[in-house]
Scaffold this active site. Structure first.
Site, mmCIF file in Angstrom:
data_model
loop_
_atom_site.group_PDB
_atom_site.id
_atom_site.type_symbol
_atom_site.label_atom_id
_atom_site.label_comp_id
_atom_site.label_asym_id
_atom_site.label_seq_id
_atom_site.Cartn_x
_atom_site.Cartn_y
_atom_site.Cartn_z
ATOM 1 N N ARG A 12 0.883 -1.173 0.000
ATOM 2 C CA ARG A 12 0.000 0.000 0.000
ATOM 3 C C ARG A 12 0.908 1.206 0.000
ATOM 4 O O ARG A 12 1.716 1.372 0.915
ATOM 5 C CB ARG A 12 -0.852 0.052 1.265
ATOM 6 C CG ARG A 12 -1.984 -0.880 1.213
ATOM 7 C CD ARG A 12 -3.328 -0.421 1.390
ATOM 8 N NE ARG A 12 -3.661 0.973 1.371
ATOM 9 C CZ ARG A 12 -4.886 1.384 1.408
ATOM 10 N NH1 ARG A 12 -5.845 0.519 1.479
ATOM 11 N NH2 ARG A 12 -5.174 2.651 1.385
ATOM 12 N N GLN B 242 0.420 4.115 0.843
ATOM 13 C CA GLN B 242 0.207 4.946 2.027
ATOM 14 C C GLN B 242 0.880 4.380 3.276
ATOM 15 O O GLN B 242 0.997 5.060 4.279
ATOM 16 C CB GLN B 242 -1.297 5.091 2.334
ATOM 17 C CG GLN B 242 -2.136 5.591 1.193
ATOM 18 C CD GLN B 242 -2.690 4.493 0.295
ATOM 19 O OE1 GLN B 242 -2.057 3.460 0.061
ATOM 20 N NE2 GLN B 242 -3.877 4.708 -0.252
ATOM 21 N N CYS B 243 1.314 3.154 3.233
ATOM 22 C CA CYS B 243 1.864 2.463 4.400
ATOM 23 C C CYS B 243 3.343 2.795 4.576
ATOM 24 O O CYS B 243 4.149 2.591 3.665
ATOM 25 C CB CYS B 243 1.678 0.955 4.221
ATOM 26 S SG CYS B 243 2.496 -0.053 5.455
ATOM 27 N N ALA B 244 3.708 3.291 5.760
ATOM 28 C CA ALA B 244 5.096 3.659 6.045
ATOM 29 C C ALA B 244 6.028 2.452 5.915
ATOM 30 O O ALA B 244 7.144 2.570 5.387
ATOM 31 C CB ALA B 244 5.209 4.285 7.425
#
Length: 115
Positions: A8, A10-12
């Site tokens: 994803r 958006q996932c750090a």
């Protein structure tokens, strides 16, 4: 060598894994698995490659896992697999696949095992 990163954006953690891969001069094929979705066969192949079961990769944080009753240990692997196909967010991320194998890159440094 081919690398595929199921992640994803958006996932750090996903971004850290991508950065680690790139520092080794590799540009992976990137698949936002929430947008792309999963097929049952695709998930089964990934689980087999990682020697894991659906429960091992069930993501609870930020997913409908609890609302769907999937956190109960009595829920079958088949039911988990079906739910993961229907709700891609239920699969933990990021997953990296290379010629050297497949793994869940948590913590991000775990990806170094297959670089």
């Amino acid at each position: 060598m081919t690398f595929t990163l199921y992640h994803r954006p958006q996932c750090a953690t996903s971004r850290k894994v991508l950065a680690l891969i790139r520092t080794h001069g590799i540009e992976p094929v990137m698949i936002d698995y929430v947008q792309a979705g999963w097929s049952k066969d695709q998930l089964v192949a990934l689980f087999n490659a990682m020697k894991l079961k659906p429960r091992d990769l069930l993501r609870i944080k930020g997913t409908p896992a609890q609302a769907l009753g999937l956190t109960d240990p009595s829920v079958s692997e088949a039911r988990l697999l079906t739910a993961m196909v229907k709700h891609p967010l239920l699969v933990e991320r990021p997953i990296v696949v290379s010629d050297k194998g497949a793994l869940l890159a948590r913590p991000p440094e775990k990806v170094l095992e297959i670089l």
